[in-house]
Design an enzyme around this catalytic site. Structure first.
Site, mmCIF file in Angstrom:
data_model
loop_
_atom_site.group_PDB
_atom_site.id
_atom_site.type_symbol
_atom_site.label_atom_id
_atom_site.label_comp_id
_atom_site.label_asym_id
_atom_site.label_seq_id
_atom_site.Cartn_x
_atom_site.Cartn_y
_atom_site.Cartn_z
ATOM 1 C CD GLU A 286 -25.584 19.184 -72.759
ATOM 2 O OE1 GLU A 286 -26.276 19.321 -72.329
ATOM 3 O OE2 GLU A 286 -25.373 21.022 -73.368
ATOM 4 C CD GLU B 88 -30.938 17.388 -73.583
ATOM 5 O OE1 GLU B 88 -31.723 16.618 -73.400
ATOM 6 O OE2 GLU B 88 -30.771 18.266 -72.359
ATOM 7 C CG LEU B 89 -32.199 16.219 -80.235
ATOM 8 C CD1 LEU B 89 -31.213 15.874 -81.468
ATOM 9 C CD2 LEU B 89 -31.899 17.736 -80.178
ATOM 10 N N GLY C 122 -33.594 20.925 -76.893
ATOM 11 C CA GLY C 122 -34.485 21.129 -77.182
ATOM 12 C C GLY C 122 -35.433 19.995 -77.623
ATOM 13 C CB SER C 123 -37.847 19.323 -80.178
ATOM 14 O OG SER C 123 -38.418 20.272 -81.282
ATOM 15 C CE LYS D 125 -33.835 31.075 -79.314
ATOM 16 N NZ LYS D 125 -35.004 31.107 -78.307
ATOM 17 N N PRO D 126 -31.660 32.868 -75.606
ATOM 18 C CG PRO D 126 -31.889 34.341 -74.129
ATOM 19 C CD PRO D 126 -30.896 33.783 -75.337
#
Ligand code: SIN
Length: 525
Positions: A505, A299-300, A277-278, A222-223
């Protein structure tokens, strides 16, 4: 109001000391929209890379509700780029089914077979670099030069993980029993739900998908709603190079982002969630994924400290600050957010940084003179304005920049005399403001740097080897840049500690996040 670089005494004297200051060009704010609108969008040499459909089971598809569409805009002009299917839970279930059906065969392929396909995908991305960068600049706004850099960076994860696909080694464990042997093998976790942001429309997908596919997983992506065309262009290339049907799927949405996120997190066919994202959204996804005990990689957000000690090479520190702070017009999770400068070097550093930032050229990403593009949307502009106004109302000084130039354009700024009661000290700005805080001692700055729930990246500049080890070890972050502001590459592990996330990652660790370790006990020998 005109704010010029010569506002503060030490900036003034520094500029007098060095070569003649470049003129700080001030542009009439109302002219910016016109300027951006008049920039020509380059034609793609391969028009089929621009797809106006979602991608499920190697087919270009609409939503089950064929009428439902959402627009994607050029952030520089506000003009519509195109419309994409507004998908929902039902469409996501269809994509998950496709990924689930494809999984057994893909997982059974040898690492070498997966290597060969990923390598072909890498070659195709590099061969279409210019077109992919055009699509990226158009929907994200970053300069075309930066976009080309992102395509190369993004492609590197396909190459890297192609090479890792053949190295998913297990272990033979020395056994304490004469009649038993123990060993481990690594197996793909299964279908992976991948949710990516708009700030790196290509690289955040390749970093996850490269690892997932190399491991033998299949994916539903989901981009970001702002930048889906880059994801779809990658799918077109995946299909061309022969990635089998169902292995890579993309669902597009603007309206149903949280429903689709929830479906990916709760559907039992999905065995892992990887999200960039957040922190707020990451926490929601993690709790949703707990019901089916999925593996999660998150990865926030960050609030990166960038420390310049008195003994630093000042020009290198300025270059590093620019690389870290202003990449993507300040819209990366690892952008320096708090720049701490030791008191002895503060005036010189402030002056040199302000001088360089005053030379930036803000404009449409396709304008060859542009060094920094627009922010992604008006909410981003509002946040930057809020941080700047809060800081100045509490005593910060603007050394350069800091004006909203119209539309999504914001003039990169350097602020001095920052204090820890200002919003920027505790919140990620995600925009082009370099805030300078003064400090005296190493202990003091370490306390300040670590005084945050976040821990993604940290940077510092020093030439003292003892200090380099001490500070690198004491910074509570997953990544540390010492005498550099550019730390991201496919060879090194990317990820955070504290509330900045889980997992790594890229690098030799990246594959493990997409694999389960199975222990086999061979008895009766
Ligand atoms: C991010 O901002 O989330 C990623 C930055 C990078 O890969 O360098």
């Amino acid at each position: 109001m005109l704010r010029s670089i010569v506002r503060t005494p030490y900036v003034h004297s520094c500029l007098n000391l060095s070569h003649a200051p470049r003129k700080h060009v001030l542009v009439n704010p109302s002219a910016w929209r016109t300027l951006a609108s008049s920039t020509k969008i380059p034609k793609l040499s391969d028009a089929d890379l621009m797809r106006h459909y979602a991608f499920i089971n190697n087919e270009w598809v609409l939503s089950h509700n064929a009428e439902a569409k959402f627009p994607v805009y050029d952030p520089a002009t506000g003009e519509e780029i195109g419309q994409l299917p507004e998908m929902d839970i039902k469409d996501t279930q269809r994509a998950i089914q496709a990924a689930s059906a494809a999984f057994p065969l893909w997982a059974q392929q040898t690492g070498k077979e997966r290597h060969d396909l990923l390598k072909k995908w890498y070659d195709a991305v590099i061969a279409h670099k210019d077109d992919l960068a055009t699509i990226l600049t158009w929907e994200n706004g970053k300069s075309y030069t930066e976009a080309k850099g992102e395509i190369t960076y993004g492609a590197s994860f396909f190459e890297w993980f192609a090479e890792e696909a053949v190295r998913a080694y297990g272990k033979v464990i020395p056994s304490p029993m004469t009649n038993q042997r123990y060993l481990t093998i690594k197996q793909p976790v299964g279908v992976v739900g991948i949710i990516t942001p708009w700030n790196f429309p290509t690289a955040m997908i390749t970093r996850k998908v490269g690892a997932a596919l190399a491991a033998g997983c299949t994916v539903v992506i989901k981009p970001g709603a702002e930048t889906p065309y880059s994801a779809l262009a990658l799918c077109e290339l995946a299909k061309r190079v022969g990635i089998p049907e169902g292995v890579v799927n993309v669902v597009t949405t603007k309206k149903h982002v949280s429903d689709i996120g929830n479906e990916l997190c709760t559907n039992p066919l999905v065995r892992k969630i990887s999200f960039t994202g957040s922190t707020k959204v990451g926490k929601t996804l993690m709790s949703q994924a707990s019901g089916t005990m999925k593996k999660v990689s998150l990865e926030l957000g960050g609030n990166a400290p960038f420390i310049v000690f008195d003994d630093a090479d000042v020009d290198a520190a300025v270059e590093g600050a620019i690389a870290s702070k202003f990449r993507g017009t300040g819209q990366t999770c690892i952008c320096a957010n708090r720049i701490y400068v030791q008191k002895g070097i503060y005036p010189l550093f402030a002056c040199r940084l302000a001088e360089k930032v005053g030379q930036f050229k803000v404009g449409h990403g396709f304008d060859p003179d542009t060094t920094h593009g627009p922010l992604i949307h008006s909410n981003a502009v509002e946040k930057v304005k809020k941080h700047l106004d809060d800081a100045t109302s509490k005593g910060a000084e603007i050394l350069v920049g800091g004006r909203h130039l119209g539309g999504n354009f914001f003039e990169p700024a350097v602020l001095s005399e920052m204090t820890s009661d200002m919003l920027i000290a505790s919140e990620e700005t995600f925009g082009p403001i370099a805030p300078l805080f003064r400090f005296s001692t190493e202990d003091e700055v370490l306390k300040l740097a670590n005084d945050t729930p976040f821990g993604l990246a940290g940077y510092f500049f020093s030439r003292d080897i003892g200090r380099i080890w001490r500070v690198a070890e004491k910074l509570e972050t997953g990544m540390v840049g010492v005498n550099t502001g550019a730390i991201s590459n496919c060879y090194a592990p990317f990820g955070g500690v504290k509330e900045s996330g889980l997992g790594r990652e890229g690098s030799c660790y990246g594959l493990d996040d997409y694999m389960n370790i199975k222990y086999i006990n061979m008895g009766g020998l």
